[in-house]
Scaffold this motif. Structure first.
Motif, PDB file in Angstrom:
ATOM      1  N   SER A   8      11.830   2.812   5.159  1.00  0.00           N
ATOM      2  CA  SER A   8      11.856   3.565   3.909  1.00  0.00           C
ATOM      3  C   SER A   8      11.357   4.970   4.197  1.00  0.00           C
ATOM      4  O   SER A   8      10.181   5.165   4.524  1.00  0.00           O
ATOM      5  N   ASP A   9      12.256   5.938   4.105  1.00  0.00           N
ATOM      6  CA  ASP A   9      11.985   7.294   4.571  1.00  0.00           C
ATOM      7  C   ASP A   9      12.257   8.311   3.463  1.00  0.00           C
ATOM      8  O   ASP A   9      13.412   8.574   3.122  1.00  0.00           O
ATOM      9  N   PRO A  10      11.223   8.897   2.855  1.00  0.00           N
ATOM     10  CA  PRO A  10      11.432   9.909   1.801  1.00  0.00           C
ATOM     11  C   PRO A  10      12.242  11.108   2.290  1.00  0.00           C
ATOM     12  O   PRO A  10      12.977  11.710   1.511  1.00  0.00           O
ATOM     13  N   GLY A  11      12.104  11.454   3.567  1.00  0.00           N
ATOM     14  CA  GLY A  11      12.877  12.570   4.099  1.00  0.00           C
ATOM     15  C   GLY A  11      14.366  12.294   4.043  1.00  0.00           C
ATOM     16  O   GLY A  11      15.168  13.158   3.664  1.00  0.00           O
ATOM     17  N   LEU A  12      14.763  11.068   4.402  1.00  0.00           N
ATOM     18  CA  LEU A  12      16.163  10.680   4.322  1.00  0.00           C
ATOM     19  C   LEU A  12      16.619  10.638   2.868  1.00  0.00           C
ATOM     20  O   LEU A  12      17.735  11.061   2.547  1.00  0.00           O
ATOM     21  N   SER A  13      15.767  10.127   1.991  1.00  0.00           N
ATOM     22  CA  SER A  13      16.116  10.051   0.571  1.00  0.00           C
ATOM     23  C   SER A  13      16.460  11.433   0.022  1.00  0.00           C
ATOM     24  O   SER A  13      17.431  11.594  -0.730  1.00  0.00           O
ATOM     25  N   ILE A  61      17.877  -0.826   6.011  1.00  0.00           N
ATOM     26  CA  ILE A  61      17.768   0.629   5.975  1.00  0.00           C
ATOM     27  C   ILE A  61      17.745   1.066   4.516  1.00  0.00           C
ATOM     28  O   ILE A  61      18.720   0.881   3.793  1.00  0.00           O
ATOM     29  N   GLY A  62      16.615   1.621   4.080  1.00  0.00           N
ATOM     30  CA  GLY A  62      16.489   2.084   2.708  1.00  0.00           C
ATOM     31  C   GLY A  62      17.377   3.286   2.439  1.00  0.00           C
ATOM     32  O   GLY A  62      17.884   3.928   3.365  1.00  0.00           O
ATOM     33  N   GLY A  63      17.559   3.583   1.157  1.00  0.00           N
ATOM     34  CA  GLY A  63      18.484   4.646   0.798  1.00  0.00           C
ATOM     35  C   GLY A  63      17.884   5.729  -0.062  1.00  0.00           C
ATOM     36  O   GLY A  63      16.772   6.191   0.177  1.00  0.00           O
ATOM     37  N   VAL A  64      18.611   6.099  -1.106  1.00  0.00           N
ATOM     38  CA  VAL A  64      18.236   7.225  -1.954  1.00  0.00           C
ATOM     39  C   VAL A  64      16.895   6.993  -2.642  1.00  0.00           C
ATOM     40  O   VAL A  64      16.078   7.898  -2.761  1.00  0.00           O
ATOM     41  N   SER A  65      16.661   5.772  -3.094  1.00  0.00           N
ATOM     42  CA  SER A  65      15.477   5.484  -3.905  1.00  0.00           C
ATOM     43  C   SER A  65      14.649   4.371  -3.288  1.00  0.00           C
ATOM     44  O   SER A  65      15.172   3.310  -2.940  1.00  0.00           O
ATOM     45  N   THR A  66      13.332   4.610  -3.162  1.00  0.00           N
ATOM     46  CA  THR A  66      12.426   3.558  -2.715  1.00  0.00           C
ATOM     47  C   THR A  66      12.421   2.406  -3.706  1.00  0.00           C
ATOM     48  O   THR A  66      12.360   1.238  -3.331  1.00  0.00           O
ATOM     49  N   VAL A  67      12.515   2.740  -4.992  1.00  0.00           N
ATOM     50  CA  VAL A  67      12.503   1.709  -6.026  1.00  0.00           C
ATOM     51  C   VAL A  67      13.715   0.789  -5.880  1.00  0.00           C
ATOM     52  O   VAL A  67      13.592  -0.440  -5.962  1.00  0.00           O
ATOM     53  N   SER A  68      14.904   1.357  -5.633  1.00  0.00           N
ATOM     54  CA  SER A  68      16.099   0.525  -5.486  1.00  0.00           C
ATOM     55  C   SER A  68      16.033  -0.302  -4.204  1.00  0.00           C
ATOM     56  O   SER A  68      16.521  -1.438  -4.160  1.00  0.00           O
ATOM     57  N   THR A  69      15.423   0.256  -3.156  1.00  0.00           N
ATOM     58  CA  THR A  69      15.241  -0.510  -1.921  1.00  0.00           C
ATOM     59  C   THR A  69      14.337  -1.709  -2.167  1.00  0.00           C
ATOM     60  O   THR A  69      14.616  -2.829  -1.720  1.00  0.00           O
ATOM     61  N   LEU A  70      13.257  -1.496  -2.899  1.00  0.00           N
ATOM     62  CA  LEU A  70      12.347  -2.598  -3.221  1.00  0.00           C
ATOM     63  C   LEU A  70      13.000  -3.606  -4.155  1.00  0.00           C
ATOM     64  O   LEU A  70      12.727  -4.803  -4.076  1.00  0.00           O
ATOM     65  N   SER A  71      13.873  -3.131  -5.042  1.00  0.00           N
ATOM     66  CA  SER A  71      14.601  -4.044  -5.924  1.00  0.00           C
ATOM     67  C   SER A  71      15.484  -4.975  -5.101  1.00  0.00           C
ATOM     68  O   SER A  71      15.551  -6.185  -5.354  1.00  0.00           O
ATOM     69  N   PHE A  72      16.176  -4.407  -4.107  1.00  0.00           N
ATOM     70  CA  PHE A  72      16.998  -5.234  -3.217  1.00  0.00           C
ATOM     71  C   PHE A  72      16.122  -6.232  -2.471  1.00  0.00           C
ATOM     72  O   PHE A  72      16.470  -7.414  -2.345  1.00  0.00           O
ATOM     73  N   LEU A  73      14.994  -5.751  -1.967  1.00  0.00           N
ATOM     74  CA  LEU A  73      14.089  -6.611  -1.215  1.00  0.00           C
ATOM     75  C   LEU A  73      13.573  -7.760  -2.076  1.00  0.00           C
ATOM     76  O   LEU A  73      13.507  -8.913  -1.631  1.00  0.00           O
ATOM     77  N   HIS A  79       0.855  -1.181   0.000  1.00  0.00           N
ATOM     78  CA  HIS A  79       0.000   0.000   0.000  1.00  0.00           C
ATOM     79  C   HIS A  79       0.890   1.229   0.000  1.00  0.00           C
ATOM     80  O   HIS A  79       2.095   1.132   0.227  1.00  0.00           O
ATOM     81  N   THR A  80       0.309   2.386  -0.195  1.00  0.00           N
ATOM     82  CA  THR A  80       1.121   3.606  -0.228  1.00  0.00           C
ATOM     83  C   THR A  80       0.610   4.620   0.764  1.00  0.00           C
ATOM     84  O   THR A  80      -0.585   4.759   0.991  1.00  0.00           O
ATOM     85  N   LEU A  81       1.556   5.323   1.378  1.00  0.00           N
ATOM     86  CA  LEU A  81       1.247   6.403   2.295  1.00  0.00           C
ATOM     87  C   LEU A  81       2.103   7.598   1.912  1.00  0.00           C
ATOM     88  O   LEU A  81       3.128   7.447   1.263  1.00  0.00           O
ATOM     89  N   ASN A  82       1.731   8.773   2.359  1.00  0.00           N
ATOM     90  CA  ASN A  82       2.526   9.967   2.071  1.00  0.00           C
ATOM     91  C   ASN A  82       3.263  10.444   3.304  1.00  0.00           C
ATOM     92  O   ASN A  82       3.323  11.619   3.600  1.00  0.00           O
ATOM     93  N   CYS A  83       3.820   9.505   4.050  1.00  0.00           N
ATOM     94  CA  CYS A  83       4.603   9.860   5.221  1.00  0.00           C
ATOM     95  C   CYS A  83       5.715   8.841   5.375  1.00  0.00           C
ATOM     96  O   CYS A  83       5.603   7.731   4.862  1.00  0.00           O
ATOM     97  N   PRO A  84       6.810   9.195   6.082  1.00  0.00           N
ATOM     98  CA  PRO A  84       7.868   8.218   6.313  1.00  0.00           C
ATOM     99  C   PRO A  84       7.294   7.026   7.054  1.00  0.00           C
ATOM    100  O   PRO A  84       6.496   7.174   7.972  1.00  0.00           O
ATOM    101  N   SER A  85       7.692   5.825   6.692  1.00  0.00           N
ATOM    102  CA  SER A  85       7.117   4.628   7.269  1.00  0.00           C
ATOM    103  C   SER A  85       8.150   3.540   7.431  1.00  0.00           C
ATOM    104  O   SER A  85       9.268   3.636   6.944  1.00  0.00           O
ATOM    105  N   HIS A  86       7.749   2.489   8.122  1.00  0.00           N
ATOM    106  CA  HIS A  86       8.622   1.348   8.336  1.00  0.00           C
ATOM    107  C   HIS A  86       7.873   0.099   7.930  1.00  0.00           C
ATOM    108  O   HIS A  86       6.695  -0.062   8.228  1.00  0.00           O
ATOM    109  N   ILE A  87       8.559  -0.800   7.223  1.00  0.00           N
ATOM    110  CA  ILE A  87       7.951  -2.011   6.708  1.00  0.00           C
ATOM    111  C   ILE A  87       8.340  -3.180   7.586  1.00  0.00           C
ATOM    112  O   ILE A  87       9.497  -3.350   7.931  1.00  0.00           O
TER     113      ILE A  87
END
Length: 328
Positions: A110-115, A77-89, A5-13
């Motif tokens: 996965s934290d957009p603020g950190l990204s 710990i996710g990084g620059v891109s959510t997409v690359s984090t999901l690719s690793f996952l 699902h998607t949210l518009n806030c920093p979150s943890h999976i």
């Protein structure tokens, strides 16, 4: 059924994906993916802080906020891109379940603020790519503190091993892992170890085994890939000043403005410049550059994705921890 699902806030999976039961849903132009699979969702507040009861410190109880009790639970710990984090996952799930096994329990931050902070840090080096002084005087403290907080959260939540599928974040691996009570894998060590075990022979007689590294200026300046490779006895070959200025940096800039064909051609030139220097292989330490080339591209077959090595090392760690558990 497992769903993203998607949210518009920093979150943890938190979850344990099954490769046969995964699909994606998006409802936002800048989504954060949250796994729901008998899981718990913990959201940060508007200041990117964890809820007070989950904001850990060195004095916290070791069982406070414990989510997982499995000995093979992985914190990511996710990084620059959510997409690359999901690719690793996805790679981690596919590789850990390929023999019909259950797969690994995991927690992902996965934290957009950190990204955004990481992107700003990496992009800041483009203004003067030949000035190391300018790069190192950038304020890195907020990024390090953010990453340390995420490490503490994962550690206290029950992760028995922590990984960062992000090249630039490894610039501060030492600071982030300081005081960590569980293994914290380093992507540079993982790929250097695999290359050492491969027992490579020099391309040219009389030379040592040469490994090329192609990455953004920020990652190359941090120097951790060079350090880990040299520790294993390899000679490291980097792009020269002209190649960085006329191919690597323009390739990343072309990618950012969605000129994929231009970026692809520039990356090919940069790879060829390294390959003619008799390197055995090139570590392509950039998600953007790696994904530009088609899977059947001959140049890509000369490259290594270090995050693949991180996946394999994570699974090896999990298998080792399971063997220890069975032994006792």
């Amino acid at each position: 059924m497992t769903m993203f699902h998607t949210l518009n806030c920093p979150s943890h999976i938190v979850g344990g994906l099954n490769k046969h039961r995964t699909h994606f849903k998006t409802r936002s132009s800048n989504p954060v993916f949250v796994v729901k699979s008998s899981s718990i969702l913990l959201q940060t507040d508007e200041n990117d802080n964890l809820p007070e009861s989950k904001n850990f410190s060195s004095g916290s109880s070791p069982t406070a906020g414990l989510i997982f009790s499995q000995d093979n639970a992985v914190g990511i710990i996710g990084g620059v891109s959510t997409v690359s984090t999901l690719s690793f996952l996805k790679k981690l799930v596919m590789c850990s379940t390929k023999d019909g096994e259950e797969g690994l329990p995991f927690i992902v931050c996965s934290d957009p603020g950190l990204s955004k902070k990481l992107l700003a840090h990496e992009g800041g080096s483009f203004s003067n790519p030949n000035s190391k002084d300018a790069y190192f005087h950038l304020d890195q403290t907020p990024i390090v503190e953010n990453l340390r907080n995420k490490r503490a959260y994962l550690e206290q939540s029950g992760a028995r091993c922590i990984v960062m599928p992000c090249h630039i974040s490894h610039s501060w691996h030492g600071e982030i892992s300081e005081g960590c009570s569980v293994p914290f894998l380093h992507v540079g060590e993982c790929v250097a170890k695999e290359l050492k075990e491969a027992k490579l022979k020099p391309v040219e007689a009389g030379n040592s085994v040469r490994i090329g590294v192609l990455a953004s200026y920020a990652t190359l300046t941090a120097g951790f890939y060079q350090e880990k490779l040299q520790n294993q006895g390899f000679e490291v070959i980097l792009p020269d000043k002209a190649t960085m200025e006329h191919t690597v940096i323009p390739a990343i800039e072309a990618f950012n403005r969605k000129d994929m064909e231009g970026a692809r051609n520039l990356v090919r030139i940069a790879l060829q410049v390294l390959l003619v220097r008799a390197v055995n292989t090139v570590i392509l330490a950039s998600d953007e550059m790696h994904n530009l080339l088609p899977q059947d591209d001959p140049l890509l077959k000369k490259c290594i994705d270090p995050l693949d090595a991180l996946v394999r090392s994570t699974i090896q760690w999990a298998h080792a921890s399971e063997k220890v558990k069975r032994k006792y």
